[in-house]
Design a protein around this motif. Structure first.
Motif, PDB file in Angstrom:
ATOM      1  N   ASN A  86       0.823  -1.212   0.000  1.00 24.07           N
ATOM      2  CA  ASN A  86       0.000   0.000   0.000  1.00 24.07           C
ATOM      3  C   ASN A  86       0.856   1.262   0.000  1.00 24.07           C
ATOM      4  O   ASN A  86       0.514   2.255  -0.629  1.00 24.07           O
ATOM      5  CB  ASN A  86      -0.921  -0.008   1.220  1.00 24.07           C
ATOM      6  CG  ASN A  86      -2.378   0.152   0.832  1.00 24.07           C
ATOM      7  OD1 ASN A  86      -2.697   0.432  -0.326  1.00 24.07           O
ATOM      8  ND2 ASN A  86      -3.254  -0.026   1.784  1.00 24.07           N
ATOM      9  N   ALA A  87       1.980   1.195   0.707  1.00 27.02           N
ATOM     10  CA  ALA A  87       2.823   2.381   0.855  1.00 27.02           C
ATOM     11  C   ALA A  87       3.855   2.541  -0.263  1.00 27.02           C
ATOM     12  O   ALA A  87       4.248   3.661  -0.576  1.00 27.02           O
ATOM     13  CB  ALA A  87       3.552   2.324   2.201  1.00 27.02           C
ATOM     14  N   PRO A 111      -7.271   3.944  -2.572  1.00 26.70           N
ATOM     15  CA  PRO A 111      -6.103   3.363  -1.886  1.00 26.70           C
ATOM     16  C   PRO A 111      -5.544   4.262  -0.783  1.00 26.70           C
ATOM     17  O   PRO A 111      -5.030   3.767   0.225  1.00 26.70           O
ATOM     18  CB  PRO A 111      -5.083   3.173  -3.014  1.00 26.70           C
ATOM     19  CG  PRO A 111      -5.879   3.182  -4.272  1.00 26.70           C
ATOM     20  CD  PRO A 111      -7.030   4.093  -4.024  1.00 26.70           C
ATOM     21  N   ALA A 112      -5.648   5.589  -0.982  1.00 28.98           N
ATOM     22  CA  ALA A 112      -5.126   6.515   0.034  1.00 28.98           C
ATOM     23  C   ALA A 112      -6.033   6.560   1.254  1.00 28.98           C
ATOM     24  O   ALA A 112      -5.561   6.666   2.391  1.00 28.98           O
ATOM     25  CB  ALA A 112      -4.970   7.912  -0.565  1.00 28.98           C
ATOM     26  N   LEU A 115      -5.088   3.554   3.157  1.00 29.68           N
ATOM     27  CA  LEU A 115      -3.810   3.708   3.852  1.00 29.68           C
ATOM     28  C   LEU A 115      -3.968   4.580   5.093  1.00 29.68           C
ATOM     29  O   LEU A 115      -3.370   4.320   6.134  1.00 29.68           O
ATOM     30  CB  LEU A 115      -2.769   4.311   2.900  1.00 29.68           C
ATOM     31  CG  LEU A 115      -1.328   4.373   3.394  1.00 29.68           C
ATOM     32  CD1 LEU A 115      -0.770   2.979   3.642  1.00 29.68           C
ATOM     33  CD2 LEU A 115      -0.448   5.119   2.402  1.00 29.68           C
ATOM     34  N   SER A 117      -3.076   7.680   5.890  1.00 26.53           N
ATOM     35  CA  SER A 117      -2.004   8.513   6.444  1.00 26.53           C
ATOM     36  C   SER A 117      -2.207  10.006   6.175  1.00 26.53           C
ATOM     37  O   SER A 117      -1.443  10.831   6.670  1.00 26.53           O
ATOM     38  CB  SER A 117      -0.648   8.062   5.895  1.00 26.53           C
ATOM     39  OG  SER A 117      -0.603   8.247   4.500  1.00 26.53           O
ATOM     40  N   LYS A 118      -3.242  10.358   5.401  1.00 29.48           N
ATOM     41  CA  LYS A 118      -3.536  11.767   5.123  1.00 29.48           C
ATOM     42  C   LYS A 118      -5.020  12.020   5.334  1.00 29.48           C
ATOM     43  O   LYS A 118      -5.836  11.091   5.314  1.00 29.48           O
ATOM     44  CB  LYS A 118      -3.164  12.107   3.671  1.00 29.48           C
ATOM     45  CG  LYS A 118      -1.671  12.117   3.403  1.00 29.48           C
ATOM     46  CD  LYS A 118      -1.388  12.484   1.958  1.00 29.48           C
ATOM     47  CE  LYS A 118       0.120  12.538   1.716  1.00 29.48           C
ATOM     48  NZ  LYS A 118       0.441  12.636   0.291  1.00 29.48           N
ATOM     49  N   ILE A 123      -6.119  14.034   0.501  1.00 31.17           N
ATOM     50  CA  ILE A 123      -6.214  12.957  -0.483  1.00 31.17           C
ATOM     51  C   ILE A 123      -6.969  13.429  -1.726  1.00 31.17           C
ATOM     52  O   ILE A 123      -6.571  13.160  -2.866  1.00 31.17           O
ATOM     53  CB  ILE A 123      -6.891  11.710   0.130  1.00 31.17           C
ATOM     54  CG1 ILE A 123      -5.986  11.106   1.211  1.00 31.17           C
ATOM     55  CG2 ILE A 123      -7.213  10.669  -0.942  1.00 31.17           C
ATOM     56  CD1 ILE A 123      -6.671  10.080   2.101  1.00 31.17           C
ATOM     57  N   LYS A 126      -4.719  15.634  -3.782  1.00 34.62           N
ATOM     58  CA  LYS A 126      -3.726  14.818  -4.489  1.00 34.62           C
ATOM     59  C   LYS A 126      -4.371  14.094  -5.673  1.00 34.62           C
ATOM     60  O   LYS A 126      -3.776  13.987  -6.753  1.00 34.62           O
ATOM     61  CB  LYS A 126      -3.101  13.808  -3.513  1.00 34.62           C
ATOM     62  CG  LYS A 126      -2.047  12.911  -4.127  1.00 34.62           C
ATOM     63  CD  LYS A 126      -0.813  13.682  -4.515  1.00 34.62           C
ATOM     64  CE  LYS A 126       0.212  12.770  -5.158  1.00 34.62           C
ATOM     65  NZ  LYS A 126       1.301  13.530  -5.800  1.00 34.62           N
ATOM     66  N   ASN A 163      -0.736   6.997  -3.566  1.00 34.57           N
ATOM     67  CA  ASN A 163       0.074   6.883  -2.345  1.00 34.57           C
ATOM     68  C   ASN A 163       1.549   7.174  -2.596  1.00 34.57           C
ATOM     69  O   ASN A 163       2.405   6.841  -1.777  1.00 34.57           O
ATOM     70  CB  ASN A 163      -0.097   5.492  -1.721  1.00 34.57           C
ATOM     71  CG  ASN A 163      -1.464   5.309  -1.088  1.00 34.57           C
ATOM     72  OD1 ASN A 163      -2.118   6.285  -0.715  1.00 34.57           O
ATOM     73  ND2 ASN A 163      -1.922   4.069  -0.988  1.00 34.57           N
ATOM     74  N   GLU A 164       1.834   7.799  -3.746  1.00 32.25           N
ATOM     75  CA  GLU A 164       3.207   8.164  -4.121  1.00 32.25           C
ATOM     76  C   GLU A 164       4.157   6.973  -3.997  1.00 32.25           C
ATOM     77  O   GLU A 164       5.193   7.040  -3.310  1.00 32.25           O
ATOM     78  CB  GLU A 164       3.685   9.360  -3.286  1.00 32.25           C
ATOM     79  CG  GLU A 164       2.813  10.579  -3.516  1.00 32.25           C
ATOM     80  CD  GLU A 164       3.196  11.785  -2.659  1.00 32.25           C
ATOM     81  OE1 GLU A 164       4.195  11.695  -1.917  1.00 32.25           O
ATOM     82  OE2 GLU A 164       2.491  12.799  -2.743  1.00 32.25           O
ATOM     83  N   PRO A 165       3.820   5.867  -4.683  1.00 35.43           N
ATOM     84  CA  PRO A 165       4.654   4.668  -4.581  1.00 35.43           C
ATOM     85  C   PRO A 165       6.011   4.886  -5.236  1.00 35.43           C
ATOM     86  O   PRO A 165       6.140   5.654  -6.187  1.00 35.43           O
ATOM     87  CB  PRO A 165       3.851   3.624  -5.365  1.00 35.43           C
ATOM     88  CG  PRO A 165       3.109   4.423  -6.393  1.00 35.43           C
ATOM     89  CD  PRO A 165       2.746   5.699  -5.686  1.00 35.43           C
TER      90      PRO A 165
END
Length: 228
Positions: A86-87, A111-112, A115, A117-118, A123, A126, A163-165
């Motif tokens: 995911n990250a 997906p974000a 996750l 985290s934001k 999100i 983004k 998620n900026e993979p």
């Protein structure tokens, strides 16, 4: 400055056991640099999609060692691997797997949100940025089912990027697209590698797509036969 290694596969062997024991990958060894655009090629049955699923951490039934971003992933639990994926990894498949009853924006955000985290506002911002990058910001509030095939595949890329993979993995990402949309997707991948330093690993049957990527690893009968 030394090139940073994004992924290393060391001594990867894989067996299928039905209907009988059969070795599908044989002693696979290679590394991929950060920001490299790599194509995995080979005829049907060569093992390239099987290899991609091991590299993506979705298949853990193999011998050998997989390292991504300096972290050894072999032997980690399914929960640990899911969190890592995911990250760190974005996926683009031949079929876009968008949820038809959701808007384009909601599909990209999913997906974000998972996750976590934001904030939702971050999100959403983004997601809009990604859609703009892919020329789809004006489609954000449409149902994904109302878009053309090429547009849907670009939405799938926007979702993969949310998620900026550090690594984007594609399984025949242009397999259902015409030549114009194939070129658009290729150019997006090229831009992501060159401008964002994201690593692209794509399984493809498309010779032109492969030829224009940074490097091609060709498989035959489960073995690497060239790494040009």
């Amino acid at each position: 400055m030394e090139d940073k290694i994004a992924l290393t596969a060391t001594g990867i062997n894989k067996y299928f056991y039905q209907p009988e024991r059969f070795q599908v990958l044989v002693d696979i060894n290679f590394s991929v640099k950060r920001g490299e655009f790599l194509s995995l090629t080979g005829k049907s049955g060569s093992g390239k999609s099987t290899l991609l699923y091991i590299l993506s951490t979705m298949d853990t039934d193999y011998d050998g060692k997989l390292t991504i971003n300096d972290e050894v992933l072999t032997g980690q639990s399914q929960n640990q691997l899911a969190a890592f994926r995911n990250a760190h990894i974005g996926f683009v498949f031949q079929f876009h797997y968008l949820l038809p009853e959701f808007s384009v924006l909601d599909n990209v955000m999913l997906p974000a949100l998972k996750l976590g985290s934001k904030s939702k506002a971050e999100i959403e911002e983004k997601a809009y940025q990604n859609l703009k990058l892919l020329g789809l910001q004006d489609q954000a509030l449409k149902l994904s089912s109302k878009l053309s095939g090429g547009q849907q595949q670009r939405v799938a890329i926007a979702r993969a990027l949310i998620n900026e993979p550090s690594i984007i993995m594609g399984d025949e990402p242009t397999g259902n697209l015409d030549s114009k949309n194939t070129q658009i997707v290729f150019d997006i991948f090229r831009q992501l590698a060159a401008e964002r330093g994201q690593t692209i690993i794509a399984v493809t049957h498309d010779e032109d797509f492969a030829k224009n990527s940074d490097r091609v690893i060709e498989l035959a009968d489960g073995r690497i036969i060239s790494k040009n």
